[in-house]
Design an enzyme around this catalytic site. Structure first.
Site, PDB file in Angstrom:
ATOM      1  N   ARG A 118       0.823  -1.196   0.000  1.00 42.26           N
ATOM      2  CA  ARG A 118       0.000   0.000   0.000  1.00 42.26           C
ATOM      3  C   ARG A 118       0.863   1.254   0.000  1.00 42.26           C
ATOM      4  NH1 ARG A 118      -4.043   1.469   4.886  1.00 42.26           N
ATOM      5  NH2 ARG A 118      -2.039   1.964   5.844  1.00 42.26           N
ATOM      6  N   ASP A 157      -3.300 -11.428  11.156  1.00 47.59           N
ATOM      7  CA  ASP A 157      -2.384 -11.248  10.030  1.00 47.59           C
ATOM      8  C   ASP A 157      -1.758 -12.594   9.686  1.00 47.59           C
ATOM      9  OD1 ASP A 157       0.200 -10.765   8.618  1.00 47.59           O
ATOM     10  OD2 ASP A 157      -0.364  -8.654   8.872  1.00 47.59           O
ATOM     11  N   ASP A 160       2.180 -12.684   9.496  1.00 42.26           N
ATOM     12  CA  ASP A 160       2.830 -12.602  10.789  1.00 42.26           C
ATOM     13  C   ASP A 160       2.730 -13.931  11.537  1.00 42.26           C
ATOM     14  OD1 ASP A 160       3.623 -10.026  10.418  1.00 42.26           O
ATOM     15  OD2 ASP A 160       2.077  -9.124  11.690  1.00 42.26           O
TER      16      ASP A 160
END
Length: 243
Positions: free
Chosen positions: A137, A235, A238
């Site tokens: 992003r 996530d 992660d």
């Protein structure tokens, strides 16, 4: 697809309790697009998803159970590839009319979480070529931005299995398909393999690219105010790589 209500629950299997009621579990939301395929909501799949959703699940178990789901996704994705007839002779000298895959395939992972799905593809397809796309992003525009791509030179001649475990808003996946299209890959030769999708993301993706097939394990309740999938699993990158 835009319904924000909780996903339905269903009874699981005939033999889960010797006495009393059958256990119930939340199952995937239904889809209204022909190019979105959800894995059968079997007791095995729901149990695996329950394990990776649980915040108490440690990294080793998260990887193990995620890999089992990824294998199911890859196997189902391969079912969507075209085959042609092939006649062979068995070791006892008899003929057998079978089939073989038509054309070459490759995997393309959306980094970094998509790389977790590469081994599952290799386990099913020997010597498969795998490309990578990095999309992040842009902090100024909040829009996805292409940072890196490395793809097989002949990718336009292959069937592509696009790999990314989570489909939230769909921004990264949409950009990845655009990258593949710019390399000459026809939309109908792309399959997007995904563990958990939001209804918003699946709807957006399916409408933008109606010829690209999505194979997902589960369509969740929706997105929260931060565009996180809920109930989700956190996530994925992660939990798979660092926690």
């Amino acid at each position: 697809m835009s319904d924000k209500s909780n996903a339905p629950s269903q009874c699981l299997g005939p033999n889960y309790r010797a006495e009393g009621e059958k256990p119930t579990a939340t199952v995937s939301k239904k889809v209204r697009h022909d190019n979105v395929h959800v894995l059968p909501q079997t007791p095995q799949l729901i149990a695996l998803l329950t394990m990776i959703r649980d915040h108490r699940t440690n990294r080793a178990d998260f990887i193990f159970y995620s890999n089992r789901i990824i294998r199911l996704l890859v196997e189902e994705g391969l079912n969507h590839l075209p085959v042609i007839q092939q006649e062979i002779t068995t070791p006892v000298g008899r003929h057998y009319n079978g089939v073989k895959f038509e054309g070459k395939i490759c995997g393309v992972s959306i980094m970094r979480a998509g790389e977790s799905m590469e081994q599952g593809l290799r386990d099913c397809c020997r010597s498969v070529r795998i490309g990578k796309i990095l999309i992040q992003r842009d902090e100024e525009t909040s829009q996805p931005r292409l940072f890196y791509e490395k793809l097989p030179e002949d990718i336009k001649d292959r069937w592509v299995l696009l790999l990314d475990p989570m489909l939230a808003t769909g921004g990264s996946a949409l950009m990845a398909v655009e990258v593949l299209r710019q390399k000459g890959v026809p939309e109908d030769r792309i399959l997007f393999l995904n563990l958990i999708a939001s209804p918003e993301g699946a709807d957006n993706f399916a409408e933008k690219f109606p010829k690209v097939r999505i194979v997902t394990a589960f369509i969740d309740e929706g997105l929260d105010e931060k565009n996180y999938i809920v109930p989700g699993l956190g996530d994925f990158g992660d939990r798979f790589y660092t926690l």
